[in-house]
Design an enzyme around this catalytic site. Structure first.
Site, PDB file in Angstrom:
ATOM      1  N   GLU A 110       2.293 -10.239   0.622  1.00 25.57           N
ATOM      2  CA  GLU A 110       2.584  -8.810   0.485  1.00 25.57           C
ATOM      3  C   GLU A 110       4.069  -8.609   0.783  1.00 25.57           C
ATOM      4  OE1 GLU A 110      -0.176  -6.267   2.550  1.00 25.57           O
ATOM      5  OE2 GLU A 110       0.796  -4.417   1.851  1.00 25.57           O
TER       6      GLU A 110
ATOM      7  N   ASP B 245       0.849  -1.203   0.000  1.00 25.10           N
ATOM      8  CA  ASP B 245       0.000   0.000   0.000  1.00 25.10           C
ATOM      9  C   ASP B 245       0.883   1.252   0.000  1.00 25.10           C
ATOM     10  OD1 ASP B 245       0.713  -0.711   2.740  1.00 25.10           O
ATOM     11  OD2 ASP B 245      -0.598   0.900   3.390  1.00 25.10           O
TER      12      ASP B 245
ATOM     13  N   ASP C 183       0.902 -17.710  -3.809  1.00 28.73           N
ATOM     14  CA  ASP C 183       1.467 -16.646  -4.642  1.00 28.73           C
ATOM     15  C   ASP C 183       0.356 -16.000  -5.467  1.00 28.73           C
ATOM     16  OD1 ASP C 183       3.055 -14.961  -6.089  1.00 28.73           O
ATOM     17  OD2 ASP C 183       3.759 -16.505  -7.480  1.00 28.73           O
TER      18      ASP C 183
ATOM     19  N   HIS D 160       1.433  -9.022  -3.600  1.00 36.13           N
ATOM     20  CA  HIS D 160       0.400  -8.014  -3.312  1.00 36.13           C
ATOM     21  C   HIS D 160       1.094  -6.659  -3.156  1.00 36.13           C
ATOM     22  CE1 HIS D 160      -3.498  -6.633  -1.583  1.00 36.13           C
ATOM     23  NE2 HIS D 160      -2.725  -5.823  -0.887  1.00 36.13           N
TER      24      HIS D 160
HETATM   25  O1  9MR Z   1       2.751  -6.554   9.511  1.00 39.81           O
HETATM   26  C1  9MR Z   1       1.482  -6.267  10.064  1.00 39.81           C
HETATM   27  C2  9MR Z   1       0.997  -7.489  10.803  1.00 39.81           C
HETATM   28  O2  9MR Z   1       1.834  -7.754  11.900  1.00 39.81           O
HETATM   29  C3  9MR Z   1      -0.425  -7.272  11.258  1.00 39.81           C
HETATM   30  O3  9MR Z   1      -0.906  -8.482  11.811  1.00 39.81           O
HETATM   31  C4  9MR Z   1      -1.298  -6.862  10.071  1.00 39.81           C
HETATM   32  C5  9MR Z   1      -2.745  -6.607  10.449  1.00 39.81           C
HETATM   33  O4  9MR Z   1      -2.848  -5.499  11.252  1.00 39.81           O
HETATM   34  O5  9MR Z   1      -0.775  -5.685   9.482  1.00 39.81           O
HETATM   35  C6  9MR Z   1       0.514  -5.879   8.962  1.00 39.81           C
HETATM   36  O6  9MR Z   1       0.968  -4.673   8.442  1.00 39.81           O
HETATM   37  C7  9MR Z   1       0.336  -4.187   7.272  1.00 39.81           C
HETATM   38  C8  9MR Z   1      -0.081  -2.758   7.597  1.00 39.81           C
HETATM   39  O7  9MR Z   1      -1.101  -2.795   8.550  1.00 39.81           O
HETATM   40  C9  9MR Z   1      -0.511  -2.002   6.369  1.00 39.81           C
HETATM   41  N1  9MR Z   1       0.481  -2.067   5.327  1.00 39.81           N
HETATM   42  C10 9MR Z   1       0.785  -3.433   4.951  1.00 39.81           C
HETATM   43  C11 9MR Z   1       1.344  -4.163   6.138  1.00 39.81           C
HETATM   44  C12 9MR Z   1       1.810  -5.563   5.739  1.00 39.81           C
HETATM   45  O8  9MR Z   1       0.753  -6.412   5.431  1.00 39.81           O
END
Ligand code: 9MR
Length: 684
Positions: free
Chosen positions: A557, A184, A548, A505
């Site tokens: 991601e 994102d 994948d 992603h």
């Molecule tokens: O890395 C984060 C993970 O530990 C959490 O469980 C998850 C849900 O809150 O979010 C992950 O971080 C994401 C972030 O919230 C938004 N940008 C993408 C991150 C990686 O998926």
């Protein structure tokens, strides 16, 4: 007219189609798809197989160079597999190989050599350039992944949750630069904290190596080491996130919702900074204190601003010791509602300890430690964005000889660290896969690959403190895990290894017109939580729960805090295991290639040949190739392959020389600045 032509073909087309099950069986051999250092352990894992022996073959499968016995069958609980280990550590000759197991076939190809992880280490760091906000990516540096500027972030709104008398709701502020967090386009302080610290630690711990490390980024001709240039891009953004009126730090800069899969310049959503939080402010204080140490020799006035910013953040946190970021509570009170990543943390004790330790190491003032009570819970743990105390222990350990005597019980610190590292190392000793990863199913969380990388990084600290090489080999086992010795059969770095993620992603990768994903990203990795609800997960088992697919943000991601420990681990291995402790000088000539050091001309066979020859080459990253064959007088004798795109991995091209006289012929393969040549002999 030249009658001799190349025809590009897949192995399947040339030698008869292997059945689907043959391909699957070869996948049962799991190993680091990049390779191994000559003097280090070399292990592959063979799943579900009756064979008792294995063979090391040249990459063209023509020569058998080593034969060994598979170890005993052993169960690996995280993937519910019974596996045997192939240990070929005693084979040390540099080259390109495959591992062959009777009944299964050949593994993915790999190399043995010095500097074997240099390319992938640099790619891991280069991924930060690809995720830069507020700048266009120029073709000269980004190759096919060039793009227009997105998110200038010079007009960012103060969200009502962050409003103060000096900066009321909707005040516009300027917060340019920084890296996109992940797939994102938002920028989050908490995650930037651990990321920048980890990358700066590469510099603090391996300074000579990092000083010589060349990244192909726009700043690479200035006097600052490239690694520090890249980190500066994010630190300068972080500094804009501090409220100059009170020292508090906004939790994140974000659009209210995630945008769709569009290129950065197509995301037109308004951007806001939201409420300040204690976690963000203390993470900021910790990193800025460390940045002071790292930059003071290079950019003294920038370093001074980092330290002042750190102290101002610390003062704000003392007035707001427990102001948590609770997105739901915030949304109940303010509009617009914000539904992007929360990085919410209900316990900031570890953030206090981390900031205190960094400020203590930087200033020598132990009052920081007293206030934070840093040794309340002294047991180290594998760090993550919400668990940062151990980063402070790493800094104390690293600087233990220079911190003021008497302030810290360095013996207790070492003992605690020893117990922690020993727990990790013991898993490496007993695990069926011979890896640290998977000690408990709790390792397989969202971003589990970063758990593996952070375990490796912890073991590197143990190696640096105790100089016992078993810590280093245990750390290396997790690098092997990430690069292919795992139950998913993937090498988890985009663009690297024969089987890497193709559908990550990542908004740019999903919306540019380039077939290959942006290279150098570590995929999140197996996560049985499967929070994305994406179809196609092959299994619910912890170590196999990876797909994948672009829709799989919970397993596929990328994220800046995951690439950082991976980059640390790969750079540390290069610094510790290369013959010079420095990057390979010969790679400097390849500084122009977006994915450097990736081409190798493996072999031509048969050689001598009669009429047709197969030219085999490998690419560590996706690339555009030119190929031609010349006779001994330097005349072109083939229709050249021009600007043809190949994916990463092993490829073969058929050279049809039927109409040519006997003689010596030269093959020339070129990708960007890399040129490889080979000789073949035609005997009629
Ligand atoms: O890395 C984060 C993970 O530990 C959490 O469980 C998850 C849900 O809150 O979010 C992950 O971080 C994401 C972030 O919230 C938004 N940008 C993408 C991150 C990686 O998926």
């Amino acid at each position: 007219m030249k009658r001799n032509v190349f025809s590009a073909f897949l192995i399947a087309a040339a030698f008869g189609s292997p059945t689907a099950s043959a391909a699957e069986e070869a996948e049962a051999i799991r190993l680091n798809q990049i390779g191994f250092y000559p003097e280090a352990p070399k292990t592959a894992v063979v799943a579900d197989n009756a064979s008792s022996s294995f063979f090391l073959l040249s990459a063209d499968e023509g020569d058998t160079l080593f034969e060994g016995s598979l170890g005993p069958a052993k169960k690996w609980a995280p993937s519910d597999e019974t596996v045997k280990r192939a240990d070929f550590s005693s084979f040390r000759d540099p080259g390109d190989y495959v591992l062959f197991v009777p009944g299964l076939g050949a593994s993915h190809p790999f190399s043995i050599g010095h500097f074997v992880h240099q390319g992938v280490a640099r790619a891991g760091l280069k991924s930060y350039y690809f995720n830069r906000a507020s700048m266009a990516l120029d073709e000269a540096y980004a190759g096919p992944w060039k793009r227009a500027l997105g998110h200038a972030d010079n007009k960012v709104y103060i969200h009502p949750s962050a409003a103060t008398a000096e900066r009321p709701e909707k005040t516009l502020i300027s917060c340019p630069r920084g890296w996109y967090d992940a797939g994102d386009y938002n920028k989050y302080i908490v995650n930037s904290g651990i990321t920048c610290w980890t990358l700066l630690a590469i510099y603090e711990h391996f300074r000579e190596y990092a000083d010589s490390l060349v990244l192909h980024i726009p700043e690479n001709r200035n006097s600052l080491p490239d690694l520090l240039d890249e980190i500066l891009w994010n630190l300068r953004w972080m500094l804009t996130m501090q409220d100059p009126y009170d020292g508090g730090v906004y939790h994140k800069l974000t659009s209210p919702e995630f945008c769709g899969f569009v290129m950065p310049d197509q995301d037109k959503l308004a951007r806001w900074v939201v409420q300040k939080s204690t976690a963000a402010t203390l993470d900021f204080a910790a990193v800025m204190a460390q940045a002071y140490r790292v930059y003071s020799d290079h950019l003294p006035s920038f370093a001074d601003s980092c330290l002042s910013a750190s102290l101002a953040a610390w003062s704000w946190a003392r007035l707001h010791p427990d102001l948590l970021y609770d997105q739901n509570a915030m949304n109940a009170l303010f509009s617009p509602r914000v539904n992007t990543g929360a990085y919410g943390d209900s316990n900031v004790g570890d953030e206090w300890d981390w900031a205190a330790m960094e400020l203590f190491v930087t200033t020598g003032r132990d009052s920081f430690l007293l206030i934070a009570d840093a040794f309340d819970k002294p047991q180290p743990a594998v760090p993550g964005w919400g668990s940062v105390r151990t980063l402070g222990f790493y800094s104390l350990l690293h600087h233990r000889k220079t911190i003021p005597a008497g302030s810290v019980d360095t013996l207790a610190l070492k003992n605690n660290f020893f117990t922690f590292a020993d727990g990790l190392r013991s898993e490496w000793m007993i695990s069926a896969y011979g890896v640290v990863m998977g000690k408990s199913n709790g390792d397989f969380v969202w971003g589990s690959n970063a758990v593996a990388a952070n375990q490796g990084m912890a073991l590197i600290q143990a190696f640096l403190a105790f100089r016992d090489s078993t810590y280093l080999w245990a750390a290396l086992s997790n690098l092997d895990y990430l690069l292919g010795r795992n139950a998913t059969t993937y090498c988890f770095i985009t663009g690297w290894g024969e089987k890497g993620p193709l559908n990550i992603h990542h908004r740019q990768s999903g919306s540019d017109r380039v077939k290959d994903p942006v290279p150098g990203f570590l995929a999140g990795g197996p996560n049985p939580g499967q929070q994305d609800g994406c179809a196609g997960y092959p299994s619910d088992l912890p170590a196999r729960s990876y797909v994948d697919s672009q829709c799989s943000y919970a397993s596929n991601e990328n994220a800046i805090n995951w690439n950082a420990p991976f980059s640390y681990l790969a750079c540390a291995m290069e610094a510790l295991l290369s013959p010079t402790g420095l990057p390979d000088k010969s790679s400097l000539k390849n500084r122009k290639a977006p994915v450097p050091d990736c081409l190798s001309l493996v072999r031509t066979y048969p050689n001598p040949f009669n009429a047709n020859a197969v030219i085999r080459f490998s690419l560590a990253g996706p690339a555009c190739l030119n190929m031609a064959v010349y006779d001994a007088a330097g005349r072109l004798v083939s229709e050249p392959v021009r600007k043809t795109r190949f994916t990463a991995g092993m490829h073969q091209v058929l050279f049809q020389g039927g109409g040519l006289p006997s003689g010596i012929y030269m093959i020339r393969v070129q990708s960007g600045a890399e040129v490889k040549t080979g000789k073949m002999v035609l005997v009629k």
